[in-house]
Design a protein around this motif. Sequence first.
Motif, PDB file in Angstrom:
ATOM      1  N   ALA A 188     -12.041  10.578   0.782  1.00  0.00           N
ATOM      2  CA  ALA A 188     -11.113  11.995   1.174  1.00  0.00           C
ATOM      3  C   ALA A 188     -10.657  11.407   2.447  1.00  0.00           C
ATOM      4  CB  ALA A 188     -12.254  12.860   1.491  1.00  0.00           C
ATOM      5  N   LEU A 189     -11.251  11.031   3.454  1.00  0.00           N
ATOM      6  CA  LEU A 189     -10.612  10.435   4.578  1.00  0.00           C
ATOM      7  C   LEU A 189      -9.531   9.411   4.447  1.00  0.00           C
ATOM      8  CD1 LEU A 189     -13.857   9.950   6.902  1.00  0.00           C
ATOM      9  CD2 LEU A 189     -12.038  11.545   7.233  1.00  0.00           C
ATOM     10  N   ALA A 190      -9.952   8.497   3.416  1.00  0.00           N
ATOM     11  CA  ALA A 190      -8.778   7.638   3.242  1.00  0.00           C
ATOM     12  C   ALA A 190      -7.508   8.211   2.441  1.00  0.00           C
ATOM     13  CB  ALA A 190      -9.209   6.639   2.104  1.00  0.00           C
ATOM     14  N   ALA A 191      -7.513   9.262   1.909  1.00  0.00           N
ATOM     15  CA  ALA A 191      -6.605  10.047   1.392  1.00  0.00           C
ATOM     16  C   ALA A 191      -5.947  10.806   2.317  1.00  0.00           C
ATOM     17  CB  ALA A 191      -7.179  11.045   0.441  1.00  0.00           C
ATOM     18  N   PHE A 192      -6.683  11.267   3.384  1.00  0.00           N
ATOM     19  CA  PHE A 192      -6.000  11.985   4.759  1.00  0.00           C
ATOM     20  C   PHE A 192      -5.185  10.933   5.464  1.00  0.00           C
ATOM     21  CE2 PHE A 192      -9.313  15.190   3.928  1.00  0.00           C
ATOM     22  CZ  PHE A 192      -8.662  16.205   3.178  1.00  0.00           C
ATOM     23  N   LEU A 193      -5.990   9.938   5.665  1.00  0.00           N
ATOM     24  CA  LEU A 193      -5.042   8.692   6.562  1.00  0.00           C
ATOM     25  C   LEU A 193      -3.981   8.182   5.817  1.00  0.00           C
ATOM     26  CD1 LEU A 193      -8.266   6.610   7.513  1.00  0.00           C
ATOM     27  CD2 LEU A 193      -6.701   7.750   9.132  1.00  0.00           C
ATOM     28  N   SER A 194      -3.995   8.066   4.611  1.00  0.00           N
ATOM     29  CA  SER A 194      -2.931   7.437   3.847  1.00  0.00           C
ATOM     30  C   SER A 194      -1.699   8.585   3.943  1.00  0.00           C
ATOM     31  CB  SER A 194      -3.227   7.234   2.010  1.00  0.00           C
ATOM     32  OG  SER A 194      -4.241   6.228   2.336  1.00  0.00           O
ATOM     33  N   THR A 195      -2.042   9.734   3.853  1.00  0.00           N
ATOM     34  CA  THR A 195      -1.033  10.888   3.978  1.00  0.00           C
ATOM     35  C   THR A 195      -0.418  10.929   5.167  1.00  0.00           C
ATOM     36  OG1 THR A 195      -2.000  12.016   2.019  1.00  0.00           O
ATOM     37  CG2 THR A 195      -0.462  13.452   3.520  1.00  0.00           C
ATOM     38  N   ALA A 196      -1.303  10.823   6.336  1.00  0.00           N
ATOM     39  CA  ALA A 196      -0.844  11.126   7.696  1.00  0.00           C
ATOM     40  C   ALA A 196       0.122   9.786   8.049  1.00  0.00           C
ATOM     41  CB  ALA A 196      -2.224  11.010   8.635  1.00  0.00           C
ATOM     42  N   LEU A 197      -0.229   8.623   7.663  1.00  0.00           N
ATOM     43  CA  LEU A 197       0.520   7.716   7.783  1.00  0.00           C
ATOM     44  C   LEU A 197       1.959   7.643   7.011  1.00  0.00           C
ATOM     45  CD1 LEU A 197      -2.300   4.926   7.702  1.00  0.00           C
ATOM     46  CD2 LEU A 197      -0.766   5.502   9.765  1.00  0.00           C
ATOM     47  N   PHE A 198       1.896   8.250   5.724  1.00  0.00           N
ATOM     48  CA  PHE A 198       3.121   8.285   5.100  1.00  0.00           C
ATOM     49  C   PHE A 198       4.166   9.520   5.991  1.00  0.00           C
ATOM     50  CE2 PHE A 198       4.839  10.792   1.085  1.00  0.00           C
ATOM     51  CZ  PHE A 198       6.011   9.800   1.166  1.00  0.00           C
ATOM     52  N   VAL A 199       3.360  10.517   6.282  1.00  0.00           N
ATOM     53  CA  VAL A 199       4.344  11.668   6.988  1.00  0.00           C
ATOM     54  C   VAL A 199       4.672  11.133   8.296  1.00  0.00           C
ATOM     55  CG1 VAL A 199       3.962  13.752   8.033  1.00  0.00           C
ATOM     56  CG2 VAL A 199       3.087  13.386   6.070  1.00  0.00           C
ATOM     57  N   ALA A 200       3.839  10.312   9.079  1.00  0.00           N
ATOM     58  CA  ALA A 200       4.298   9.676  10.337  1.00  0.00           C
ATOM     59  C   ALA A 200       5.565   8.732  10.353  1.00  0.00           C
ATOM     60  CB  ALA A 200       3.199   9.149  11.062  1.00  0.00           C
ATOM     61  N   ALA A 201       5.456   7.839   9.127  1.00  0.00           N
ATOM     62  CA  ALA A 201       6.423   6.952   8.836  1.00  0.00           C
ATOM     63  C   ALA A 201       7.718   7.584   8.657  1.00  0.00           C
ATOM     64  CB  ALA A 201       5.949   5.846   7.963  1.00  0.00           C
ATOM     65  N   SER A 202       7.613   8.514   7.680  1.00  0.00           N
ATOM     66  CA  SER A 202       8.737   9.260   7.441  1.00  0.00           C
ATOM     67  C   SER A 202       9.566   9.971   8.543  1.00  0.00           C
ATOM     68  CB  SER A 202       8.524  10.562   6.605  1.00  0.00           C
ATOM     69  OG  SER A 202       7.861   9.888   5.256  1.00  0.00           O
ATOM     70  N   ALA A 203       8.433  10.675   9.467  1.00  0.00           N
ATOM     71  CA  ALA A 203       9.127  11.123  10.727  1.00  0.00           C
ATOM     72  C   ALA A 203       9.819  10.030  11.838  1.00  0.00           C
ATOM     73  CB  ALA A 203       8.110  11.979  11.615  1.00  0.00           C
ATOM     74  N   ALA A 204       9.003   8.856  11.813  1.00  0.00           N
ATOM     75  CA  ALA A 204       9.754   7.777  12.718  1.00  0.00           C
ATOM     76  C   ALA A 204      10.933   7.388  12.025  1.00  0.00           C
ATOM     77  CB  ALA A 204       8.657   6.491  12.807  1.00  0.00           C
ATOM     78  N   TRP A 205      11.083   7.350  10.579  1.00  0.00           N
ATOM     79  CA  TRP A 205      12.266   6.756  10.151  1.00  0.00           C
ATOM     80  C   TRP A 205      13.332   7.723  10.395  1.00  0.00           C
ATOM     81  CZ3 TRP A 205      15.124   3.161   8.049  1.00  0.00           C
ATOM     82  CH2 TRP A 205      16.350   3.322   7.198  1.00  0.00           C
ATOM     83  N   LEU A 206      13.221   8.973  10.420  1.00  0.00           N
ATOM     84  CA  LEU A 206      14.266  10.177  10.647  1.00  0.00           C
ATOM     85  C   LEU A 206      14.589  10.142  12.174  1.00  0.00           C
ATOM     86  CD1 LEU A 206      12.834  12.923   8.224  1.00  0.00           C
ATOM     87  CD2 LEU A 206      14.911  11.605   7.941  1.00  0.00           C
ATOM     88  N   LEU A 207      13.441   9.631  12.992  1.00  0.00           N
ATOM     89  CA  LEU A 207      13.841   9.633  14.420  1.00  0.00           C
ATOM     90  C   LEU A 207      14.697   8.537  14.716  1.00  0.00           C
ATOM     91  CD1 LEU A 207      10.315  10.959  15.754  1.00  0.00           C
ATOM     92  CD2 LEU A 207      12.525  12.040  16.090  1.00  0.00           C
ATOM     93  N   LEU A 208      14.509   7.146  14.264  1.00  0.00           N
ATOM     94  CA  LEU A 208      15.183   6.221  14.321  1.00  0.00           C
ATOM     95  C   LEU A 208      16.597   6.353  14.009  1.00  0.00           C
ATOM     96  CD1 LEU A 208      12.337   3.315  13.317  1.00  0.00           C
ATOM     97  CD2 LEU A 208      13.487   3.910  15.681  1.00  0.00           C
ATOM     98  N   ARG A 209      16.823   7.280  13.052  1.00  0.00           N
ATOM     99  CA  ARG A 209      18.181   7.407  12.464  1.00  0.00           C
ATOM    100  C   ARG A 209      18.873   8.711  13.442  1.00  0.00           C
ATOM    101  NH1 ARG A 209      17.468   9.599   7.355  1.00  0.00           N
ATOM    102  NH2 ARG A 209      19.809   9.388   7.267  1.00  0.00           N
ATOM    103  N   GLY A 210      18.170   9.149  14.439  1.00  0.00           N
ATOM    104  CA  GLY A 210      18.783  10.027  15.270  1.00  0.00           C
ATOM    105  C   GLY A 210      18.623  11.449  14.986  1.00  0.00           C
TER     106      GLY A 210
END
Length: 469
Positions: A188-210
Amino acid sequence: MFGIAAIDLARVQFAFTISFHIIFPAITIGLASYLAVLEGLWLKTQRDTYRHLYHFWSKIFAVNFAMGVVSGIVMAYQFGTHWSGFSAFAGSVTGPLLTYEVLTAFFLEAGFLGVMLFGWERVGRGLHFFATCMVALGTLVSMFWILSSNSWMQTPQGHDIVNGVVIPVDWMKIVFNPSFPFRLAHMALAAFLSTALFVAASAAWLLLRGKHSPEVRTMLSMALIMLAITAPLQAVVGDLHGLNTLEHQPAKIAAIEGHWDNSSGEPTPLILFGLPDMNREETRFKVEIPVLGSLLLKHSLTEQIPALKEFAPEDRPNSTIVFWSFRLMVGLGVLMILLAILGNTLRIKGRLYTSRRFLMFTLGMGPAGLVALLAGWFTTEVGRQPWVVYGLLRTADAASAHNAVHLSISLAAFVVVYLAVFGTGVIYMMRLVNNGPSDSPSHTSGGPGHQHTPARPLSAVNDTLTTHY
Protein backbone atom coordinates in the motif's frame (compact mmCIF):
# COMPACT_ATOMS: atom_id res chain seq x y z
CA MET A 1 15.42 -20.42 -26.85
CA PHE A 2 19.17 -19.78 -26.38
CA GLY A 3 19.43 -23.06 -24.47
CA ILE A 4 17.05 -21.93 -21.69
CA ALA A 5 14.95 -24.69 -20.10
CA ALA A 6 11.17 -24.68 -20.51
CA ILE A 7 10.53 -24.01 -16.83
CA ASP A 8 12.84 -20.98 -16.90
CA LEU A 9 11.02 -19.65 -19.96
CA ALA A 10 7.72 -20.10 -18.14
CA ARG A 11 9.09 -18.14 -15.18
CA VAL A 12 10.43 -15.38 -17.44
CA GLN A 13 7.09 -15.10 -19.22
CA PHE A 14 5.14 -14.86 -15.99
CA ALA A 15 7.66 -12.36 -14.60
CA PHE A 16 7.28 -10.26 -17.75
CA THR A 17 3.48 -10.19 -17.67
CA ILE A 18 3.19 -9.60 -13.93
CA SER A 19 5.85 -6.85 -14.04
CA PHE A 20 3.86 -5.03 -16.71
CA HIS A 21 0.64 -5.55 -14.79
CA ILE A 22 1.73 -4.45 -11.31
CA ILE A 23 2.69 -0.99 -12.57
CA PHE A 24 -0.92 -0.13 -13.47
CA PRO A 25 -2.67 -1.30 -10.27
CA ALA A 26 -0.06 0.54 -8.19
CA ILE A 27 -0.86 3.84 -9.91
CA THR A 28 -4.58 3.03 -9.88
CA ILE A 29 -4.54 2.49 -6.11
CA GLY A 30 -2.68 5.74 -5.50
CA LEU A 31 -4.64 7.86 -7.98
CA ALA A 32 -8.02 6.60 -6.73
CA SER A 33 -7.21 7.75 -3.20
CA TYR A 34 -5.71 10.99 -4.55
CA LEU A 35 -8.93 11.72 -6.45
CA ALA A 36 -10.98 11.09 -3.31
CA VAL A 37 -8.80 13.56 -1.40
CA LEU A 38 -9.05 16.15 -4.18
CA GLU A 39 -12.83 15.94 -4.35
CA GLY A 40 -13.12 16.05 -0.56
CA LEU A 41 -10.96 19.19 -0.45
CA TRP A 42 -13.06 20.78 -3.18
CA LEU A 43 -16.28 20.04 -1.31
CA LYS A 44 -14.82 21.52 1.86
CA THR A 45 -13.10 24.61 0.43
CA GLN A 46 -14.91 25.17 -2.90
CA ARG A 47 -11.52 26.04 -4.42
CA ASP A 48 -11.67 25.45 -8.17
CA THR A 49 -8.03 24.34 -8.14
CA TYR A 50 -9.01 21.02 -6.56
CA ARG A 51 -11.88 20.53 -9.02
CA HIS A 52 -9.61 21.20 -11.99
CA LEU A 53 -7.04 18.74 -10.66
CA TYR A 54 -9.74 16.13 -10.12
CA HIS A 55 -10.83 16.30 -13.76
CA PHE A 56 -7.22 16.26 -14.99
CA TRP A 57 -6.16 13.21 -13.00
CA SER A 58 -9.45 11.35 -13.53
CA LYS A 59 -8.61 11.13 -17.26
CA ILE A 60 -5.20 9.65 -16.50
CA PHE A 61 -6.83 7.33 -13.95
CA ALA A 62 -9.28 6.08 -16.61
CA VAL A 63 -6.49 5.17 -19.05
CA ASN A 64 -4.41 3.53 -16.32
CA PHE A 65 -7.41 1.61 -14.94
CA ALA A 66 -8.23 0.18 -18.37
CA MET A 67 -4.66 -1.03 -18.93
CA GLY A 68 -4.59 -2.57 -15.47
CA VAL A 69 -7.75 -4.58 -16.09
CA VAL A 70 -6.58 -5.86 -19.47
CA SER A 71 -3.10 -6.85 -18.27
CA GLY A 72 -4.56 -8.60 -15.21
CA ILE A 73 -6.78 -10.91 -17.24
CA VAL A 74 -3.74 -12.44 -18.95
CA MET A 75 -2.17 -13.37 -15.63
CA ALA A 76 -5.25 -15.28 -14.49
CA TYR A 77 -5.09 -17.46 -17.61
CA GLN A 78 -1.42 -18.22 -17.06
CA PHE A 79 -2.16 -20.00 -13.80
CA GLY A 80 -3.90 -22.67 -15.87
CA THR A 81 -1.80 -22.64 -19.02
CA HIS A 82 1.70 -22.42 -17.50
CA TRP A 83 1.30 -23.45 -13.86
CA SER A 84 -1.32 -26.18 -13.87
CA GLY A 85 0.55 -28.10 -11.16
CA PHE A 86 0.18 -25.13 -8.85
CA SER A 87 -3.52 -24.75 -9.70
CA ALA A 88 -4.15 -28.44 -9.02
CA PHE A 89 -2.24 -28.34 -5.73
CA ALA A 90 -3.37 -25.01 -4.23
CA GLY A 91 -6.41 -24.01 -6.29
CA SER A 92 -8.73 -24.70 -3.35
CA VAL A 93 -7.05 -21.80 -1.53
CA THR A 94 -6.05 -19.35 -4.25
CA GLY A 95 -9.24 -19.84 -6.28
CA PRO A 96 -11.63 -18.71 -3.50
CA LEU A 97 -9.34 -15.81 -2.55
CA LEU A 98 -9.40 -14.51 -6.12
CA THR A 99 -13.17 -15.07 -6.21
CA TYR A 100 -13.55 -12.95 -3.09
CA GLU A 101 -11.65 -10.20 -4.88
CA VAL A 102 -14.11 -10.31 -7.78
CA LEU A 103 -17.18 -10.43 -5.51
CA THR A 104 -16.00 -7.49 -3.40
CA ALA A 105 -13.42 -5.24 -5.05
CA PHE A 106 -14.23 -5.73 -8.73
CA PHE A 107 -17.98 -5.37 -8.28
CA LEU A 108 -17.45 -2.34 -6.04
CA GLU A 109 -15.25 -0.66 -8.63
CA ALA A 110 -17.49 -1.61 -11.54
CA GLY A 111 -20.60 -0.42 -9.73
CA PHE A 112 -19.30 3.07 -8.98
CA LEU A 113 -16.70 3.68 -11.71
CA GLY A 114 -19.28 4.95 -14.19
CA VAL A 115 -20.72 7.39 -11.66
CA MET A 116 -17.24 8.60 -10.78
CA LEU A 117 -16.10 9.15 -14.37
CA PHE A 118 -19.32 10.35 -15.97
CA GLY A 119 -21.62 11.47 -13.18
CA TRP A 120 -20.09 14.83 -12.27
CA GLU A 121 -23.05 16.77 -13.76
CA ARG A 122 -25.65 14.02 -13.38
CA VAL A 123 -25.72 13.22 -9.68
CA GLY A 124 -25.47 15.24 -6.50
CA ARG A 125 -22.13 16.24 -5.04
CA GLY A 126 -22.49 13.91 -2.08
CA LEU A 127 -23.31 10.91 -4.23
CA HIS A 128 -20.45 11.61 -6.62
CA PHE A 129 -17.98 11.93 -3.74
CA PHE A 130 -19.34 8.67 -2.32
CA ALA A 131 -18.77 6.98 -5.71
CA THR A 132 -15.18 8.24 -5.82
CA CYS A 133 -14.55 6.95 -2.31
CA MET A 134 -16.05 3.56 -3.20
CA VAL A 135 -13.78 3.22 -6.23
CA ALA A 136 -10.80 4.10 -4.02
CA LEU A 137 -11.97 1.57 -1.45
CA GLY A 138 -12.38 -1.03 -4.19
CA THR A 139 -8.75 -0.67 -5.24
CA LEU A 140 -7.64 -1.19 -1.64
CA VAL A 141 -9.92 -4.21 -1.19
CA SER A 142 -8.53 -5.71 -4.39
CA MET A 143 -5.01 -5.27 -3.05
CA PHE A 144 -6.13 -6.92 0.22
CA TRP A 145 -7.20 -10.17 -1.46
CA ILE A 146 -4.29 -10.34 -3.93
CA LEU A 147 -1.74 -9.78 -1.16
CA SER A 148 -3.50 -12.33 1.04
CA SER A 149 -3.23 -14.95 -1.70
CA ASN A 150 0.40 -14.18 -2.48
CA SER A 151 1.33 -13.98 1.21
CA TRP A 152 -0.20 -17.41 1.82
CA MET A 153 2.14 -18.74 -0.86
CA GLN A 154 5.02 -17.21 1.12
CA THR A 155 3.90 -18.28 4.61
CA PRO A 156 1.21 -20.97 4.21
CA GLN A 157 -0.96 -21.98 7.16
CA GLY A 158 -4.56 -22.96 7.95
CA HIS A 159 -4.65 -26.01 5.68
CA ASP A 160 -4.17 -29.76 5.48
CA ILE A 161 -2.70 -31.73 2.60
CA VAL A 162 -4.81 -34.70 1.55
CA ASN A 163 -3.75 -36.91 -1.38
CA GLY A 164 -1.26 -34.29 -2.50
CA VAL A 165 -3.80 -31.45 -2.57
CA VAL A 166 -4.23 -28.50 -0.21
CA ILE A 167 -7.49 -28.59 1.75
CA PRO A 168 -8.54 -25.34 3.53
CA VAL A 169 -9.17 -25.84 7.25
CA ASP A 170 -9.14 -22.36 8.80
CA TRP A 171 -9.86 -19.44 6.46
CA MET A 172 -8.95 -16.84 9.06
CA LYS A 173 -5.46 -18.34 9.31
CA ILE A 174 -5.23 -18.59 5.53
CA VAL A 175 -6.24 -14.97 4.91
CA PHE A 176 -4.33 -13.49 7.85
CA ASN A 177 -1.20 -15.59 7.44
CA PRO A 178 2.00 -14.48 9.22
CA SER A 179 3.49 -12.33 6.46
CA PHE A 180 0.23 -10.79 5.23
CA PRO A 181 -0.03 -7.66 7.45
CA PHE A 182 3.54 -6.60 6.66
CA ARG A 183 3.26 -7.26 2.94
CA LEU A 184 -0.11 -5.49 2.70
CA ALA A 185 1.23 -2.36 4.42
CA HIS A 186 4.43 -2.46 2.36
CA MET A 187 2.52 -2.70 -0.92
CA ALA A 188 0.00 0.00 0.00
CA LEU A 189 2.78 2.43 0.90
CA ALA A 190 4.64 1.50 -2.30
CA ALA A 191 1.54 2.35 -4.35
CA PHE A 192 1.13 5.72 -2.61
CA LEU A 193 4.84 6.48 -3.02
CA SER A 194 4.80 5.55 -6.72
CA THR A 195 1.79 7.78 -7.31
CA ALA A 196 3.20 10.69 -5.30
CA LEU A 197 6.43 10.56 -7.32
CA PHE A 198 4.44 10.36 -10.57
CA VAL A 199 2.37 13.41 -9.60
CA ALA A 200 5.44 15.32 -8.36
CA ALA A 201 7.39 14.57 -11.56
CA SER A 202 4.43 15.68 -13.68
CA ALA A 203 4.28 18.96 -11.77
CA ALA A 204 8.05 19.43 -12.04
CA TRP A 205 7.91 18.89 -15.80
CA LEU A 206 5.15 21.48 -16.20
CA LEU A 207 6.94 23.97 -13.93
CA LEU A 208 10.16 23.56 -15.91
CA ARG A 209 8.16 24.40 -19.03
CA GLY A 210 6.93 27.61 -17.43
CA LYS A 211 3.43 26.53 -16.35
CA HIS A 212 3.17 28.08 -12.89
CA SER A 213 -0.60 27.77 -12.46
CA PRO A 214 -2.12 27.18 -9.00
CA GLU A 215 -3.07 23.67 -10.13
CA VAL A 216 0.51 22.70 -10.98
CA ARG A 217 1.87 24.17 -7.76
CA THR A 218 -0.78 22.35 -5.75
CA MET A 219 0.17 19.06 -7.44
CA LEU A 220 3.78 19.42 -6.37
CA SER A 221 2.91 20.58 -2.87
CA MET A 222 0.50 17.72 -2.17
CA ALA A 223 2.89 15.13 -3.62
CA LEU A 224 5.74 16.28 -1.39
CA ILE A 225 3.51 16.16 1.69
CA MET A 226 2.60 12.58 0.82
CA LEU A 227 6.27 11.71 0.28
CA ALA A 228 7.24 13.23 3.63
CA ILE A 229 4.68 10.97 5.35
CA THR A 230 4.99 7.71 3.43
CA ALA A 231 8.72 7.48 2.62
CA PRO A 232 9.93 7.32 6.27
CA LEU A 233 6.96 5.14 7.19
CA GLN A 234 7.88 2.75 4.39
CA ALA A 235 11.37 2.38 5.87
CA VAL A 236 9.86 1.38 9.23
CA VAL A 237 7.42 -1.07 7.65
CA GLY A 238 10.21 -2.50 5.49
CA ASP A 239 12.31 -3.18 8.59
CA LEU A 240 9.38 -4.99 10.26
CA HIS A 241 8.78 -6.95 7.07
CA GLY A 242 12.43 -7.98 7.04
CA LEU A 243 12.23 -9.25 10.62
CA ASN A 244 9.11 -11.25 9.71
CA THR A 245 10.88 -12.71 6.69
CA LEU A 246 13.87 -13.68 8.84
CA GLU A 247 11.50 -15.64 11.08
CA HIS A 248 9.58 -17.47 8.35
CA GLN A 249 11.93 -17.49 5.31
CA PRO A 250 15.51 -17.39 6.66
CA ALA A 251 17.02 -18.61 3.38
CA LYS A 252 15.60 -15.55 1.62
CA ILE A 253 17.23 -13.21 4.13
CA ALA A 254 20.56 -15.02 3.82
CA ALA A 255 20.38 -14.62 0.04
CA ILE A 256 19.43 -10.95 0.29
CA GLU A 257 22.36 -10.31 2.61
CA GLY A 258 24.77 -12.38 0.51
CA HIS A 259 25.77 -14.11 3.76
CA TRP A 260 27.25 -17.58 3.26
CA ASP A 261 29.09 -18.80 6.35
CA ASN A 262 28.76 -18.59 10.14
CA SER A 263 31.75 -20.80 10.97
CA SER A 264 33.81 -17.87 12.29
CA GLY A 265 31.44 -17.39 15.20
CA GLU A 266 31.62 -13.63 14.70
CA PRO A 267 28.48 -11.44 14.53
CA THR A 268 27.16 -10.97 11.02
CA PRO A 269 28.47 -7.96 9.06
CA LEU A 270 26.31 -5.93 6.71
CA ILE A 271 27.55 -6.33 3.15
CA LEU A 272 26.95 -3.03 1.36
CA PHE A 273 28.16 -4.15 -2.05
CA GLY A 274 29.53 -7.31 -3.56
CA LEU A 275 28.95 -10.03 -6.12
CA PRO A 276 27.35 -13.20 -4.73
CA ASP A 277 28.65 -16.24 -6.61
CA MET A 278 26.31 -19.23 -6.37
CA ASN A 279 28.90 -21.66 -7.76
CA ARG A 280 31.79 -20.58 -5.55
CA GLU A 281 29.46 -20.18 -2.54
CA GLU A 282 30.84 -16.79 -1.58
CA THR A 283 30.24 -13.09 -2.09
CA ARG A 284 33.18 -11.69 -4.01
CA PHE A 285 34.57 -8.15 -3.88
CA LYS A 286 32.44 -7.37 -0.87
CA VAL A 287 32.43 -4.11 1.05
CA GLU A 288 31.05 -4.70 4.53
CA ILE A 289 30.43 -3.08 7.88
CA PRO A 290 31.23 -5.39 10.81
CA VAL A 291 28.43 -6.38 13.23
CA LEU A 292 25.79 -4.20 11.53
CA GLY A 293 23.95 -7.17 9.96
CA SER A 294 23.37 -8.71 13.39
CA LEU A 295 22.34 -5.34 14.81
CA LEU A 296 19.76 -4.64 12.09
CA LEU A 297 18.27 -8.11 11.74
CA LYS A 298 18.72 -9.59 15.22
CA HIS A 299 18.91 -6.37 17.24
CA SER A 300 21.97 -7.93 18.82
CA LEU A 301 25.70 -7.26 18.83
CA THR A 302 26.58 -10.97 19.02
CA GLU A 303 23.81 -13.11 17.49
CA GLN A 304 24.32 -14.33 13.93
CA ILE A 305 21.75 -14.46 11.12
CA PRO A 306 21.30 -17.70 9.13
CA ALA A 307 23.89 -18.35 6.40
CA LEU A 308 23.23 -19.80 2.94
CA LYS A 309 25.52 -22.77 3.57
CA GLU A 310 23.12 -23.88 6.31
CA PHE A 311 20.62 -24.75 3.55
CA ALA A 312 20.94 -27.47 0.93
CA PRO A 313 22.11 -26.11 -2.46
CA GLU A 314 18.78 -27.04 -4.06
CA ASP A 315 16.92 -24.98 -1.43
CA ARG A 316 18.88 -21.75 -1.88
CA PRO A 317 17.39 -18.72 -3.66
CA ASN A 318 19.49 -16.99 -6.28
CA SER A 319 21.50 -14.59 -4.14
CA THR A 320 23.01 -12.79 -7.13
CA ILE A 321 19.56 -11.47 -8.15
CA VAL A 322 17.96 -10.69 -4.79
CA PHE A 323 21.15 -9.16 -3.36
CA TRP A 324 21.06 -6.40 -5.97
CA SER A 325 17.28 -6.05 -6.39
CA PHE A 326 16.99 -5.43 -2.64
CA ARG A 327 19.75 -2.82 -2.68
CA LEU A 328 18.15 -1.09 -5.66
CA MET A 329 14.88 -0.87 -3.73
CA VAL A 330 16.54 0.43 -0.57
CA GLY A 331 18.73 2.90 -2.44
CA LEU A 332 15.74 4.41 -4.22
CA GLY A 333 13.91 4.56 -0.90
CA VAL A 334 16.73 6.64 0.57
CA LEU A 335 16.52 9.00 -2.41
CA MET A 336 12.76 9.35 -1.85
CA ILE A 337 13.33 10.42 1.75
CA LEU A 338 16.00 12.86 0.55
CA LEU A 339 13.59 14.28 -2.04
CA ALA A 340 10.93 14.82 0.62
CA ILE A 341 13.40 16.56 2.94
CA LEU A 342 14.78 18.82 0.21
CA GLY A 343 11.33 19.71 -1.11
CA ASN A 344 9.86 20.65 2.23
CA THR A 345 13.02 22.58 3.14
CA LEU A 346 12.66 24.60 -0.06
CA ARG A 347 8.98 25.10 0.78
CA ILE A 348 10.00 26.80 4.05
CA LYS A 349 12.52 28.97 2.17
CA GLY A 350 9.92 29.94 -0.45
CA ARG A 351 11.88 28.38 -3.35
CA LEU A 352 9.93 25.16 -3.90
CA TYR A 353 8.54 26.13 -7.31
CA THR A 354 11.55 28.01 -8.64
CA SER A 355 14.59 25.85 -7.82
CA ARG A 356 15.49 24.39 -11.20
CA ARG A 357 17.91 21.83 -9.76
CA PHE A 358 15.29 20.52 -7.38
CA LEU A 359 12.69 20.34 -10.15
CA MET A 360 15.13 18.37 -12.32
CA PHE A 361 15.79 16.00 -9.40
CA THR A 362 12.04 15.59 -8.90
CA LEU A 363 11.52 14.88 -12.59
CA GLY A 364 14.28 12.28 -12.57
CA MET A 365 12.70 10.59 -9.56
CA GLY A 366 9.37 10.18 -11.36
CA PRO A 367 9.85 6.47 -12.24
CA ALA A 368 11.71 5.68 -8.98
CA GLY A 369 8.62 4.47 -7.13
CA LEU A 370 7.69 1.98 -9.83
CA VAL A 371 11.30 0.79 -10.23
CA ALA A 372 11.55 0.26 -6.47
CA LEU A 373 8.20 -1.53 -6.54
CA LEU A 374 9.41 -3.93 -9.22
CA ALA A 375 12.71 -4.45 -7.42
CA GLY A 376 10.80 -5.31 -4.25
CA TRP A 377 8.60 -7.83 -6.03
CA PHE A 378 11.62 -9.43 -7.69
CA THR A 379 13.25 -9.72 -4.27
CA THR A 380 10.14 -11.34 -2.82
CA GLU A 381 9.41 -13.75 -5.66
CA VAL A 382 12.94 -14.79 -6.61
CA GLY A 383 13.77 -15.04 -2.91
CA ARG A 384 10.95 -17.56 -2.44
CA GLN A 385 12.52 -19.95 -4.94
CA PRO A 386 12.80 -22.86 -5.41
CA TRP A 387 9.29 -22.93 -3.94
CA VAL A 388 5.98 -21.74 -5.37
CA VAL A 389 4.22 -22.47 -2.08
CA TYR A 390 7.01 -22.09 0.45
CA GLY A 391 8.09 -25.42 1.88
CA LEU A 392 5.19 -27.30 0.22
CA LEU A 393 5.38 -27.14 -3.58
CA ARG A 394 8.51 -26.66 -5.66
CA THR A 395 8.46 -24.54 -8.79
CA ALA A 396 9.55 -27.51 -10.89
CA ASP A 397 6.47 -29.45 -9.75
CA ALA A 398 4.11 -26.51 -10.39
CA ALA A 399 4.88 -25.98 -14.08
CA SER A 400 2.76 -27.30 -16.94
CA ALA A 401 4.24 -29.77 -19.42
CA HIS A 402 5.27 -27.38 -22.20
CA ASN A 403 8.39 -27.53 -24.30
CA ALA A 404 10.86 -24.71 -24.78
CA VAL A 405 9.88 -24.04 -28.41
CA HIS A 406 6.23 -23.34 -27.58
CA LEU A 407 7.17 -21.15 -24.64
CA SER A 408 9.73 -19.24 -26.72
CA ILE A 409 7.10 -18.43 -29.33
CA SER A 410 4.52 -17.35 -26.78
CA LEU A 411 7.07 -15.26 -24.87
CA ALA A 412 8.12 -13.46 -28.05
CA ALA A 413 4.46 -12.83 -28.89
CA PHE A 414 3.81 -11.42 -25.43
CA VAL A 415 6.76 -9.05 -25.68
CA VAL A 416 5.65 -7.71 -29.08
CA VAL A 417 1.98 -7.34 -28.15
CA TYR A 418 2.61 -5.85 -24.71
CA LEU A 419 5.09 -3.29 -26.01
CA ALA A 420 2.69 -2.31 -28.79
CA VAL A 421 -0.53 -2.17 -26.76
CA PHE A 422 0.64 -0.95 -23.37
CA GLY A 423 3.44 1.12 -24.85
CA THR A 424 0.81 3.02 -26.83
CA GLY A 425 -1.29 3.42 -23.69
CA VAL A 426 1.62 4.78 -21.69
CA ILE A 427 2.54 7.24 -24.44
CA TYR A 428 -1.07 8.41 -24.59
CA MET A 429 -1.12 8.86 -20.81
CA MET A 430 2.14 10.84 -20.93
CA ARG A 431 0.65 13.13 -23.58
CA LEU A 432 -2.24 13.81 -21.23
CA VAL A 433 0.26 14.69 -18.52
CA ASN A 434 2.16 16.89 -20.97
CA ASN A 435 -0.96 19.01 -21.58
CA GLY A 436 -1.29 19.72 -17.88
CA PRO A 437 -4.44 20.59 -15.93
CA SER A 438 -6.74 23.21 -17.38
CA ASP A 439 -8.02 26.06 -15.25
CA SER A 440 -11.40 25.79 -16.98
CA PRO A 441 -12.09 22.11 -17.79
CA SER A 442 -14.91 21.54 -20.21
CA HIS A 443 -17.75 19.14 -19.48
CA THR A 444 -20.18 17.47 -21.79
CA SER A 445 -23.63 16.50 -20.74
CA GLY A 446 -23.29 13.11 -22.36
CA GLY A 447 -26.22 10.76 -22.52
CA PRO A 448 -28.11 9.51 -25.57
CA GLY A 449 -27.69 11.67 -28.62
CA HIS A 450 -24.65 13.49 -27.27
CA GLN A 451 -21.04 13.17 -28.20
CA HIS A 452 -18.89 11.17 -25.77
CA THR A 453 -21.72 8.99 -24.54
CA PRO A 454 -20.21 7.00 -21.66
CA ALA A 455 -19.51 3.45 -22.69
CA ARG A 456 -16.18 2.43 -21.22
CA PRO A 457 -13.53 3.94 -18.93
CA LEU A 458 -11.43 5.33 -21.78
CA SER A 459 -14.39 7.38 -23.04
CA ALA A 460 -13.87 9.56 -19.99
CA VAL A 461 -10.82 10.94 -21.80
CA ASN A 462 -12.50 13.38 -24.14
CA ASP A 463 -9.87 16.06 -24.65
CA THR A 464 -8.06 16.63 -27.89
CA LEU A 465 -4.40 16.11 -27.26
CA THR A 466 -1.96 18.77 -28.31
CA THR A 467 1.77 18.78 -27.96
CA HIS A 468 3.57 21.80 -26.56
CA TYR A 469 7.26 22.46 -26.81
